[in-house]
Write an enzyme that holds these catalytic residues in place. Sequence first.
Site, mmCIF file in Angstrom:
data_model
loop_
_atom_site.group_PDB
_atom_site.id
_atom_site.type_symbol
_atom_site.label_atom_id
_atom_site.label_comp_id
_atom_site.label_asym_id
_atom_site.label_seq_id
_atom_site.Cartn_x
_atom_site.Cartn_y
_atom_site.Cartn_z
ATOM 1 N N LYS A 62 0.944 -0.915 -0.189
ATOM 2 C CA LYS A 62 0.160 0.044 0.105
ATOM 3 C C LYS A 62 0.978 1.248 -0.056
ATOM 4 C CE LYS A 62 -4.636 0.988 0.602
ATOM 5 N NZ LYS A 62 -5.642 -0.226 0.316
ATOM 6 N N GLY A 77 -25.912 2.267 3.152
ATOM 7 C CA GLY A 77 -24.832 2.808 2.167
ATOM 8 C C GLY A 77 -25.462 2.324 0.810
#
Length: 365
Positions: free
Chosen positions: A80, A180
């Site tokens: 990452k 959501g």
Amino acid sequence: MDVFKMMNKHSHEQVVFCNEPEIGLRAIIAIHDTSLGPSLGGCRFYNYQSDDDAMYDVLRLSRGMTYKASIAGLNLGGGKSVIIGNPETDKNEYLFRAFGRFVDGLGGRYITAEDMNTSVRDMEWVRNETQYVTGISRALGGSGDPSPVTALGVFVGIQAAFKTRRGSEDLNEVKVAVQGVGHVGYHICRLLHEAGAQLFVSDVNQLAVETIVEEFGATAVNGDEIYGLDVDVFAPCAMGAILNDKTIPQLKAEIIAGAANNQLAESKKHGEALLKRGILYAPDYAINAGGLINVANELEGYNRDRAFQQAEGIYDTLMAIFKTSEAQGIPTNVASDQLAEERIQQVAKIKTFYTSTTHRVFKRS
Ligand code: NAD
């Protein structure tokens, strides 16, 4: 910041600090583990309060990618990156090109992608300097929007959970609460509606809710009411840490299966709490791996059908996790970590045995 101490805590292989003061680039690339293959993970753009915060975040996120790639059966490791800055004011072509040079310098040990506050356009700037980037547009041969693939993974994940609990994958008239309804949530609602499920939805964006109500006949629910609904499945598809001390006692759903990242506020404590309550939890990084599967497909020349097919494999992955959890009486998130670690260890052993290349054997932590 004691860098090596932080790296040793979870056996990170490499951390690269990228500094280009004239352009204003300050970035950190973390490679957690490459036993399964090159590390792949998104590049987050964020105004961290301190360098320590940035380092902590990149180490945590890169480790998470190792587990996600492993459980998804991909030949990829965990990595990452974070760029420190204000995404509203500090993004420009030169900064991303400079970042791309650093990625390129790693010779393929780290492949970058979009993440929080980075976009397809940003990755296309990176692409000017390195081939080790995914998440570029369909027009340039990339994989485009991952949401439909992620949603399919979540949908088959819900089927696997339902099969485990009720002995059937048939979702007709099953009640599902979706928190959501953005990019992924929309497509999950579409698939569930097609399967005959009854939908209950909440979102802070009223327009998004109205769309789902109109298109899929869903019932709109206000804010926190979503937790206590009398439904079969709760699908969190918005923010993280929503499974916590306050919400878990309210849940009536027997299954939790949704796309949101980091759903458990505290992995150990709340994974155990769900097990105790008899709620079957589909570990977030296993059920939402469709997005990673989608970008990983770019590495072999993007093929949308193949990406969808691979995402369907999430059904079997979750079945294996549920079986392990049941057989050992452990929370599903622990079972998932265990299976992910096992795959890394076994593959690393095979590689060490059959090739002259030395690979690090993944250490459990
Ligand atoms: P998105 O931003 O398009 O959708 C998130 C939705 O949640 C938005 O509509 C937003 O208004 C809503 N929301 C925010 N706060 C809320 C609240 N308090 N209550 C209810 N709704 C709220 O994001 P997305 O791409 O759909 O991703 C959803 C989740 O899935 C995120 O956690 C993301 O990290 C994760 N995820 C996404 C993908 C992908 O392919 N996009 C892949 C893996 C994981």
